[in-house]
Design an enzyme around this catalytic site. Structure first.
Site, PDB file in Angstrom:
ATOM      1  N   ARG A   1       3.050  13.614 -25.258  1.00 44.22           N
ATOM      2  CA  ARG A   1       2.800  12.488 -26.162  1.00 44.22           C
ATOM      3  C   ARG A   1       3.556  12.723 -27.461  1.00 44.22           C
ATOM      4  O   ARG A   1       4.117  13.796 -27.688  1.00 44.22           O
ATOM      5  CB  ARG A   1       1.292  12.235 -26.386  1.00 44.22           C
ATOM      6  CG  ARG A   1       0.358  13.387 -26.381  1.00 44.22           C
ATOM      7  CD  ARG A   1       0.415  14.307 -27.548  1.00 44.22           C
ATOM      8  NE  ARG A   1       0.437  13.626 -28.816  1.00 44.22           N
ATOM      9  CZ  ARG A   1       0.967  14.118 -29.912  1.00 44.22           C
ATOM     10  NH1 ARG A   1       1.520  15.335 -29.899  1.00 44.22           N
ATOM     11  NH2 ARG A   1       0.978  13.448 -31.038  1.00 44.22           N
ATOM     12  N   GLY A   2       3.509  11.672 -28.322  1.00 45.88           N
ATOM     13  CA  GLY A   2       4.342  11.686 -29.515  1.00 45.88           C
ATOM     14  C   GLY A   2       5.624  10.917 -29.186  1.00 45.88           C
ATOM     15  O   GLY A   2       6.213  11.127 -28.121  1.00 45.88           O
TER      16      GLY A   2
ATOM     17  N   ASP B   1       5.543   5.791 -34.609  1.00 41.89           N
ATOM     18  CA  ASP B   1       5.888   5.461 -33.222  1.00 41.89           C
ATOM     19  C   ASP B   1       6.932   4.370 -33.138  1.00 41.89           C
ATOM     20  O   ASP B   1       7.676   4.276 -32.168  1.00 41.89           O
ATOM     21  CB  ASP B   1       4.632   5.058 -32.451  1.00 41.89           C
ATOM     22  CG  ASP B   1       3.797   6.286 -32.188  1.00 41.89           C
ATOM     23  OD1 ASP B   1       3.059   6.693 -33.107  1.00 41.89           O
ATOM     24  OD2 ASP B   1       3.927   6.873 -31.099  1.00 41.89           O
TER      25      ASP B   1
ATOM     26  N   ASN C   1       1.866   3.820 -36.457  1.00 39.60           N
ATOM     27  CA  ASN C   1       1.547   5.223 -36.144  1.00 39.60           C
ATOM     28  C   ASN C   1       0.098   5.256 -35.648  1.00 39.60           C
ATOM     29  O   ASN C   1      -0.582   4.228 -35.572  1.00 39.60           O
ATOM     30  CB  ASN C   1       1.753   6.103 -37.385  1.00 39.60           C
ATOM     31  CG  ASN C   1       1.680   7.589 -37.054  1.00 39.60           C
ATOM     32  OD1 ASN C   1       2.323   8.045 -36.103  1.00 39.60           O
ATOM     33  ND2 ASN C   1       0.887   8.347 -37.783  1.00 39.60           N
ATOM     34  N   LYS C   2      -0.349   6.431 -35.297  1.00 39.10           N
ATOM     35  CA  LYS C   2      -1.681   6.612 -34.723  1.00 39.10           C
ATOM     36  C   LYS C   2      -2.753   5.863 -35.496  1.00 39.10           C
ATOM     37  O   LYS C   2      -2.735   5.839 -36.727  1.00 39.10           O
ATOM     38  CB  LYS C   2      -1.982   8.117 -34.688  1.00 39.10           C
ATOM     39  CG  LYS C   2      -3.326   8.514 -34.148  1.00 39.10           C
ATOM     40  CD  LYS C   2      -3.622   7.937 -32.781  1.00 39.10           C
ATOM     41  CE  LYS C   2      -2.568   8.236 -31.734  1.00 39.10           C
ATOM     42  NZ  LYS C   2      -2.722   7.396 -30.518  1.00 39.10           N
TER      43      LYS C   2
END
Ligand code: MRU
Length: 334
Positions: free
Chosen positions: A46-47, A233, A243-244
């Site tokens: 992930r990432g 992201d 982003n998250k």
């Protein structure tokens, strides 16, 4: 950098299963592209940059799963891989790039086609290493000795092909002799901060303090945070950054407390085809990650759940973008 979580192993992809961290170091060698898609969906890898690299390798792996490499086969494989997760633009970008590498290859020549796919995937991986290093160099100039830095999710080596983006800045500043402390938001619901960022920083010998997401405001109010650095992201052409989930609230808090808020991401995460963050597709995850995450039921059966995996921080809340090409001013005054 001691972490070696993603690489080619012969005609397979070897990855560290991040869902098992921090408790277990389990490596998988995958020789079926469908298993790589599953690994991406399950966040074993992930990432944004790391899933782009894994996706590029997945196309090369798929090229060994058939004796007759019909173009239609690769096009179908590419579209299946691109559909694994929607938000990180790196994924589709990397798949398109390996496919594009075939434009001058005779697709009837199976060996040359395979070689070209592996070469391009490895080039993407190597370039990401270099982009992380460049982000680290540019970002480290913004960081002062003695600072305490808050980060959200994991934008480190585990999320990239190199030293990381947000954490890459911290590693580079540390290597320059700066003494730094990190506060890691735990990052509900999948705990990338608690499970991954703390583990990674410990491997690198950097002091890290874990906090629940809801504690960041208190910490900032106490004057304990000098800056925030997060990854992204997908960044829209106007600088809005996905982003998250939870990043947006950290950005609002940072502005309230007059703390610089930096987004560190390579240009491969920028999507110049979209004007603003409103056009960024946001992945929604399954309810069970919230109601019974990590095997323990924490909400009654049948509870309705809303679970966007990412949010968008508007450019007006971003002090600056740290990219491999340099630092670009954001839209936040002060
Ligand atoms: O759902 P994840 O763990 O893939 O989300 C990752 C993030 O949001 C990271 O901050 C982002 O991809 C940047 S990684 C350098």
């Amino acid at each position: 950098m001691k972490i070696d979580h993603l690489r080619r192993a012969g005609n397979k992809l070897r990855l560290l299963d991040q869902t098992r961290l921090p408790g277990e170091l389990i490596y998988k060698e995958l020789d079926d592209y469908r298993d790589i898609i599953e690994s991406i969906k399950r966040l074993e890898v992930r990432g944004a940059p790391a899933i782009g690299i894994a996706a590029a390798y997945a196309v090369a792996v798929a090229a060994h799963q058939t004796d007759r490499l019909e173009p239609e086969y690769l096009v179908e494989v590419a579209s299946e891989i691109k559909a694994a997760r929607p938000t990180a633009v790196n994924l589709a970008w990397a798949v398109d790039r390996v496919m594009h590498s075939l434009r001058e290859v005779d697709v009837m020549d199976v060996e040359k086609t395979r070689l070209s796919l592996w070469n391009e995937a490895e080039a993407i991986h190597e370039e990401d290493r270099q982009m992380c290093a460049a982000i680290g160099r540019h970002g480290a100039e913004l960081i002062q000795d003695g600072w305490s830095i808050l980060t959200h999710c994991n934008a480190g080596a585990l999320a990239t092909g190199g030293i990381g983006t947000a954490l890459g800045v911290i590693y580079t500043a540390r290597d320059q002799g700066k003494n730094l402390r990190v506060f890691a938001d735990e990052t509900r619901p999948l705990l990338q901060g608690a499970r991954l960022t703390t583990w990674e920083l410990q491997q690198e010998g950097i002091e890290v303090t874990l906090l629940c997401d809801s504690m960041a405001a208190m910490l900032m109010a106490q004057g304990k945070v000098d800056c925030v650095i997060v990854g992204a992201d997908r960044v829209a052409s106007n600088g809005d950054a996905a982003n998250k989930i939870g990043t947006y609230s950290v950005a609002v808090l940072a502005r309230e407390h007059n703390i610089p808020f930096y987004v560190a991401a390579p240009m491969s995460t920028w999507d110049m085809a979209i004007e603003s963050g409103e056009q960024i597709p946001i992945e929604e995850r399954g309810a069970d990650e919230i109601t019974s995450g990590f095997g323990k039921r924490t909400a009654p059966e049948g509870t309705k759940v809303y679970s966007p995996a990412f949010d968008v921080t508007p450019i007006r809340l971003i002090t600056a973008h740290i990219t491999d090409e340099g630092v670009k001013a954001g839209g936040r005054a002060g």
